[in-house]
Design a protein around this motif. Structure first.
Motif, PDB file in Angstrom:
ATOM      1  N   SER A  17       0.808  -1.142  -0.027  1.00 12.63           N
ATOM      2  CA  SER A  17       0.060   0.078   0.153  1.00 12.63           C
ATOM      3  C   SER A  17       0.883   1.476  -0.126  1.00 12.63           C
ATOM      4  O   SER A  17       1.989   1.334   0.773  1.00 12.63           O
ATOM      5  N   GLN A  25      -4.236   5.912   2.410  1.00 10.74           N
ATOM      6  CA  GLN A  25      -3.994   4.858   1.252  1.00 10.74           C
ATOM      7  C   GLN A  25      -4.335   5.260   0.139  1.00 10.74           C
ATOM      8  O   GLN A  25      -5.664   5.654  -0.193  1.00 10.74           O
ATOM      9  N   THR A  26      -3.363   5.385  -1.098  1.00  8.73           N
ATOM     10  CA  THR A  26      -3.836   5.816  -2.242  1.00  8.73           C
ATOM     11  C   THR A  26      -3.971   4.663  -3.292  1.00  8.73           C
ATOM     12  O   THR A  26      -4.329   4.847  -4.450  1.00  8.73           O
ATOM     13  N   HIS A  27      -2.967   3.659  -3.243  1.00 13.24           N
ATOM     14  CA  HIS A  27      -2.837   2.668  -4.090  1.00 13.24           C
ATOM     15  C   HIS A  27      -2.648   1.326  -3.632  1.00 13.24           C
ATOM     16  O   HIS A  27      -1.429   1.493  -2.492  1.00 13.24           O
ATOM     17  N   THR A  28      -2.952   0.340  -3.749  1.00  8.56           N
ATOM     18  CA  THR A  28      -2.761  -0.850  -3.236  1.00  8.56           C
ATOM     19  C   THR A  28      -2.422  -2.128  -4.224  1.00  8.56           C
ATOM     20  O   THR A  28      -3.157  -2.332  -5.193  1.00  8.56           O
ATOM     21  N   LEU A  29      -1.297  -2.901  -3.969  1.00 10.63           N
ATOM     22  CA  LEU A  29      -1.200  -3.926  -4.959  1.00 10.63           C
ATOM     23  C   LEU A  29      -0.895  -5.067  -4.362  1.00 10.63           C
ATOM     24  O   LEU A  29      -0.215  -5.278  -3.342  1.00 10.63           O
ATOM     25  N   SER A  33       4.367  -4.009 -11.234  1.00  7.18           N
ATOM     26  CA  SER A  33       3.136  -3.557 -11.874  1.00  7.18           C
ATOM     27  C   SER A  33       3.470  -2.408 -12.613  1.00  7.18           C
ATOM     28  O   SER A  33       4.614  -1.777 -12.535  1.00  7.18           O
ATOM     29  N   VAL A  58       1.415   0.128 -13.098  1.00 11.34           N
ATOM     30  CA  VAL A  58       0.305   1.053 -12.596  1.00 11.34           C
ATOM     31  C   VAL A  58       1.004   1.647 -11.254  1.00 11.34           C
ATOM     32  O   VAL A  58      -0.273   1.993 -10.135  1.00 11.34           O
ATOM     33  N   PHE A  59       2.069   1.896 -10.943  1.00  9.66           N
ATOM     34  CA  PHE A  59       2.736   2.522  -9.799  1.00  9.66           C
ATOM     35  C   PHE A  59       2.047   3.897  -9.877  1.00  9.66           C
ATOM     36  O   PHE A  59       2.358   4.604 -10.727  1.00  9.66           O
ATOM     37  N   PRO A  60       1.995   4.397  -8.532  1.00  5.35           N
ATOM     38  CA  PRO A  60       1.645   6.091  -8.413  1.00  5.35           C
ATOM     39  C   PRO A  60       2.909   6.735  -8.743  1.00  5.35           C
ATOM     40  O   PRO A  60       4.077   6.191  -8.825  1.00  5.35           O
TER      41      PRO A  60
END
Length: 571
Positions: free
Chosen positions: A227, A239-243, A261, A263-265
């Motif tokens: 996260s 939390q803005t992004h979770t993989l 991934s 789609v990393f921020p």
């Protein structure tokens, strides 16, 4: 009338028929005032009917005429007919014209209007994971989703017969709210812990570790979530992004988890990282996770730092033509593309010591804490030195081992303290019999969804130091970078240009190693130094090593200040 579910045309014809019948029976012979009052009653009844179940009618003109005996009648709407005798079809819609235009808004049904009985029927058809999610919507849903009869069914499904529970003898209506829910979750967790935490009672003969994550967590079907924390209001991170992890490699004493991934921020928006272990809580058998069960999250580590500022201020561990490697925290590796400074991949190295407990016994916002270590009883030498220690050291990359060795009967004493550290010397540079051969060259291969490469002179260090009782005293895992040594070696068979050293350090100690390469191309571990912090030793054994000189100097300084103060008073 509105509750019978008539269509708009049926509703209109029913009202007309009703009013005509009533006018022939009850309104005959009455005065015009009474007829007007009765008409107002009819209008109010139509208003009430449309409020309970509003019907939509086409826009048309309603007229109120008088019959032969003066009775007002509600006639059919008169549609306009043009010269070609075609019916005019308006496009607008409205409710009955007797209601004011400002109130002609159809009521919208919401989830809150659903009765408890219907919600309970819906919840009975949900899976247990979705039921837990639905119970967190509001208090009403929490009350309905905690139906004891529903959770008793789940108890029988995942735990077993409920005859052994004292709550089974009590009527469901007399139990507290969510009684069987709490009981089901508690028994499922204890059943899982009994299967996996107590399965390995004897330590491994080689590593000395009791828990075997490669045999336990791999069968459980655990997954690791990464996260990214963004900047929230004030000092709070959100939390803005979770993989979910892309691959996991289980090795001898540690595991490597990777995320690569596409789609990393954006790096400039990241203010921290969190890694959770997501494990199933319910099982059909001893090693078959329930797909429709609950997933429990356990926090492994939290890193709060501005990644953009970190990359600008720190030097990379290694690099190639595509990426640069940075170690944000001990065991957490971040790769950055050189072209656009975007994230390429992330990797986390997890040591096996207490890893099963950390993955299964933590919470989503709090990590599992190991019990406080008690000082072992040392009858041989209670005041000086550490005796009978052993060490397992592995140097590796993501999948392959570069160096693996185990040292036994390590000892140190108070006479050979090096500053604030107690030092073990498993490998000496002058003792060639203690040198260890490397299996391959030091390199770190990496890959993403689009690219791959190899970074030289970077590796992962896994170290496990066991005390005289065979218990883990210090475990360390992290990235090390080998640099060319400035000190020339006096060994004639080692190449001076290929002599490299690396150092690992944390709050408990340091590990320093040197690797030399022979003229034939074979690499050897020629020097190894394991240093334990005296502060860490004093904390474990409740001793005061390294404080004697400091205390005496402090006492002498206090004595000098006291004598100087007395001299001033005398003067």
């Amino acid at each position: 009338m509105a509750s019978r579910g008539y269509t708009p045309s049926q509703h209109t014809s029913y009202l007309q028929k009703y009013l005509r019948t009533r006018s022939n029976t009850t309104l005959s012979g009455k005065s015009s005032k009474d007829q007007t009052a009765n008409l107002e009653d009819v209008k109010s009844s139509i208003k009430k009917a449309t409020r309970t179940q509003p019907f939509m009618f086409r826009e048309s003109t309603f007229t109120v005429n008088s019959s032969q005996n003066g009775d007002p009648l509600l006639e059919r709407p008169h549609t306009s007919i043009n010269s070609s005798h075609k019916t005019h079809r308006p496009t607008k819609f409205q409710i009955l014209p007797s209601i004011h235009e400002s109130k002609n808004k159809a009521l919208k049904a919401s989830v809150g209007n659903i009765p408890d009985e219907i919600l309970s029927t819906i919840f009975w058809k949900l899976q247990i994971g979705d039921l837990i999610t639905a119970s967190q919507v509001c208090r009403r849903w929490y009350r309905i989703a905690g139906d004891n009869l529903l959770w008793k069914r789940y108890y029988i499904k995942f735990v077993g017969p409920s005859n052994n529970e004292p709550e089974d003898l009590v009527r469901v209506q007399d139990l507290e709210r969510c009684c069987w829910k709490n009981l089901c979750l508690k028994r499922c967790k204890s059943k899982r812990d009994q299967i996996y935490l107590k399965k390995w009672r004897h330590p491994d003969n080689y590593t000395g570790l009791k828990q075997r994550p490669e045999l336990t967590l791999g069968k459980v079907g655990i997954r690791f979530e990464l996260s990214f924390l963004g900047a929230g209001r004030g000092q709070v991170s959100t939390q803005t992004h979770t993989l979910c992890h892309d691959d996991v490699f289980w090795l001898t004493t540690s595991a490597s988890v990777r995320w690569y991934s596409l789609v990393f921020p954006d790096v400039s928006m990241v203010r921290g990282l969190q890694i959770h272990a997501c494990s199933p809580l319910m099982f059909y058998g001893p090693a078959k996770p329930a797909r429709d069960g609950i997933i429990q999250k356990s926090l492994l580590l939290t890193i709060k730092t501005n990644l953009k500022e970190f990359f600008q201020s720190e030097n990379p561990l290694g690099e190639d033509e595509h990426v640069q490697l940075f170690e944000v925290s001990s065991g957490v590796l971040v790769a950055l593309y050189k072209v656009d400074n975007e994230l390429a991949f992330l990797m986390c190295v997890l040591h096996y010591h207490n890893l099963v407990s950390r993955c299964l016994s933590g919470t989503s916002d709090r990590s599992w804490m190991s019990p406080r270590r008690t000082a072992p009883q040392d009858d041989i030498d209670p005041h000086y030195g550490l005796h009978g220690y052993s060490c397992v050291l592995i140097l590796r990359n993501t999948r392959q081992k570069i160096l693996e060795c185990k040292f036994s009967d390590l000892h140190t004493s108070k006479d050979i303290l090096a500053g604030d550290f107690a030092v073990f010397y498993p490998v000496h540079k002058n003792d060639k019999l203690s040198h260890v051969t490397c299996l391959r060259d030091i390199s770190f291969p990496w890959r993403t969804s689009l690219f791959k490469g190899i970074i030289q002179n970077v590796a992962i260090l896994d170290m496990t130091l066991l005390d005289e009782g065979g218990e883990p005293f210090w475990t360390a895992t992290g990235m090390v970078s080998f640099q060319t040594s400035a000190v020339r070696t006096d060994q004639f068979d080692f190449s001076p240009e290929s002599y490299r050293f690396a150092r690992y350090e944390d709050r408990k100690g340091q590990v320093a190693m040197e690797i030399g390469k022979l003229d034939c191309g074979t690499s050897y571990l020629s020097h190894l130094e394991i240093s334990l912090s005296l502060a860490f030793i004093n904390k474990v054994f409740h001793t005061s090593y390294g404080n004697t000189g400091r205390e005496s100097s402090a006492k002498s300084a206090r004595a000098k200040l006291a004598s100087a103060a007395k001299n001033k008073e005398i003067c």
